[in-house]
Design an enzyme around this catalytic site. Structure first.
Site, short mmCIF file in Angstrom:
data_model
loop_
_atom_site.label_atom_id
_atom_site.label_comp_id
_atom_site.label_asym_id
_atom_site.label_seq_id
_atom_site.Cartn_x
_atom_site.Cartn_y
_atom_site.Cartn_z
N ARG A 44 0.89 -1.20 -0.05
CA ARG A 44 0.06 -0.10 -0.01
C ARG A 44 0.66 1.31 0.04
O ARG A 44 0.15 2.41 -0.22
CB ARG A 44 -1.00 0.04 1.05
CG ARG A 44 -2.35 -0.79 1.07
CD ARG A 44 -2.99 -1.15 2.39
NE ARG A 44 -2.47 -1.97 3.13
CZ ARG A 44 -2.99 -2.14 4.41
NH1 ARG A 44 -3.56 -1.18 4.77
NH2 ARG A 44 -2.30 -2.95 5.07
N ARG A 74 29.79 24.89 3.14
CA ARG A 74 30.08 23.51 2.81
C ARG A 74 30.89 22.79 3.49
O ARG A 74 31.84 23.39 4.39
CB ARG A 74 30.21 23.62 1.19
CG ARG A 74 29.16 24.12 0.30
CD ARG A 74 29.65 24.53 -1.05
NE ARG A 74 29.98 23.26 -1.65
CZ ARG A 74 30.89 23.29 -2.71
NH1 ARG A 74 31.52 24.44 -3.17
NH2 ARG A 74 31.50 22.29 -3.36
CA CA Z 1 -0.25 -4.76 9.17
#
Ligand code: CA
Ligand code: UD1
Length: 475
Positions: A30, A348
């Site tokens: 997901r 830097r």
């Molecule tokens: Ca889960």
């Protein structure tokens, strides 16, 4: 907070030791990502580091991380965290995943703290309370549970008083079981010899066709061993990350936690929701952070500093009373006490400002040491340089450090005055107290106390413009 009457670490570890297994083999569909879920970052760090560190802080040894998807990358993300990895080639379920760690734990007979790589907000105190409960109850399994108004998707805890009878996955649950609001967080303490043996008896005859770790509960019950639970007080701690929305939510919770801690320690945050401080940062008291400040990596900031909006500081050591103005970016730099930086300065890697310096707007420094009290107030590039104390670097000064093949050094000794628009064609050395006339291109060393000037002589041709215009008109 939890009431723990057994805070003694050794007691929590038990007689036979405490190990941890962190499950991190899943892909995390997901997330809709090419990157394994546990590698997604929370507050600048792969989320899997959080549970690993919580386990380490509880004293777990070893900590075994079960890896599958992008195993090498996950291992890499945990380099230096003192973990062992175990492979799960195919994701056949949480029970199978734990079994994959068995070899790494051969001969281990103590207790196992089981965590998930995608549950990053879990706190050490909660895990210690869980261990304490496990010890006191002499349980075979102690599960961390949560009460949720919306328990959808989680395994449910079926109890008989203090006794946990089973954990049923939502997909396998009956209607009455689905109404249970106490859920399984996926975090447990197991007795190691018990759980590895129990898991060998567990089948995959369920709605998902997986080997469920939760089935170990029923095995314990059949053997007459106690299974107990502890309910987490703040359910946000056990939130699992499944998608990018939850990732953002967890990041916000983590950010708040860190920011509140700094405020308690005496740091002013003008807008805590818009201040981004990574876990490895240190900040002294009475420092003020304005909105949009990012402090990253191994950065330390001293006391009485002021950091204005939009400043990004990564892996820097900043002293006391430093004022960093808006829009400045600092990386791998050291900034001494009482220095002013910015607005819009770029320090830097390899920059070292000794102290009481002024690095003003649009000044870039790289591999440069700048001595006490020296200033570059506007528009300059200082790279591969060693600048002494009390030096004034005029606007538009450039160290020409690169000939297309090699980098060369510029050395500017103490008390030098560099006029505006000067170029130092390195390698070049400017002696103590010298003065460089504005607009000079310096290609040779300058002895101490001398004036160096390399401007082309100015020509003036009077009336030239008027004559030119007249000519153009008559054409
Ligand atoms: Ca889960
Ligand atoms: C699991 C629990 C459920 C609980 C929930 C909490 C089981 C059977 N169910 O469900 O009761 O409410 O967690 O979030 O245990 N993993 C592997 N290898 C695998 C499968 C999973 O390493 O083969 C890892 C995942 O990467 C993840 C964790 O185990 O970190 C949990 O797996 P997940 O698939 O999310 O379990 P759930 O089905 O949500």
């Amino acid at each position: 907070m939890y009431t723990t009457d057994c805070k003694d670490k050794e007691q929590l570890m038990g007689d036979k030791g405490l190990a941890s297994v962190i499950l991190a083999a899943g892909k995390g569909t997901r997330m809709k990502s090419e990157k394994a879920k546990v590698l997604h970052e929370i507050n600048g760090e792969p989320m899997v580091r959080q549970p690993v560190r919580a386990a380490r802080r509880c004293g777990c040894e070893p900590a075994v991380v079960v890896v599958g998807h992008q195993a090498e990358d996950v291992g890499q993300a945990l380099a230096g965290e003192g973990v062992v990895t175990a492979r799960q080639e195919e994701q056949l379920g949480t029970g199978h995943a734990l079994l994959c760690a068995e070899e790494a734990l051969a001969d281990f007979e103590g207790s196992l703290l089981l965590l998930c790589g995608d549950v990053p907000l879990i706190r050490q105190q909660t895990l210690e309370a869980l261990l304490e409960r496990h010890r006191r109850e002499k349980a075979a399994v102690t599960v961390l549970t949560a009460r949720l108004d919306e328990p959808h998707g989680y395994g449910r805890i079926v109890r008989d008083g203090d006794d946990v009878q089973r954990i049923v996955e939502e997909k396998d649950a009956g209607e009455a079981e689905r109404d249970i609001t106490e859920i399984n967080t996926g975090i447990y303490v197991f007795e190691a010899p018990f759980v590895f043996e129990a898991l060998r008896d567990v089948g995959c005859d369920n709605a998902q066709g997986e080997y469920y770790l939760t089935d170990a509960v029923e095995v314990a019950r059949r053997q007459g061993r106690p299974v107990r639970a502890l309910t987490v007080q703040d359910p946000r701690e056990v939130m699992g990350i499944n998608d990018r929305l939850q990732l953002a939510e967890a990041t916000a919770i983590m950010r708040r936690r860190i920011n509140e801690e700094w405020m308690r320690r005496g740091v002013t945050l003008i807008d805590p929701d818009a201040t981004y401080i990574e876990a490895g940062v240190q900040i002294g008291a009475d420092t003020v952070l304005e909105p949009g400040v990012h402090l990253r990596g191994a950065t330390s900031i001293g006391r009485h500093c002021r950091i204005e909006p939009g400043v990004v500081v990564t892996d820097c050591a900043v002293g006391d009373r430093v004022h960093i103005k808006s829009g400045s970016v600092l990386s791998e730099a050291r900034v001494g006490d009482g220095t002013d930086v910015g607005p819009m300065a770029h320090l830097r890697p390899g920059t070292e400002l000794i102290g009481e310096n002024k690095i003003g707007n649009f000044v870039e420094t790289k591999k440069a040491t700048i001595g006490r009290g020296s200033k570059a107030s506007h528009l300059a590039y200082i790279g591969d340089a060693e600048v002494g104390a009390g030096v004034n670097i005029g606007c538009g000064t450039i160290t020409c450090n690169y000939d297309g093949v090699n980098k060369h050094r510029t050395v500017i000794e103490d008390d030098v005055f560099v006029g505006s628009d000067t170029q130092f064609v390195a390698p070049v050395r400017i002696g103590k107290g010298a003065l460089i006339g504005a607009g000079s291109t310096i290609t040779k060393d300058v002895p101490p106390q001398s004036l160096a000037l390399s401007r082309a002589e100015q020509k003036v041709i009077e009336g030239w413009v008027a004559r030119k215009r007249k000519k153009q008109k008559t054409k």
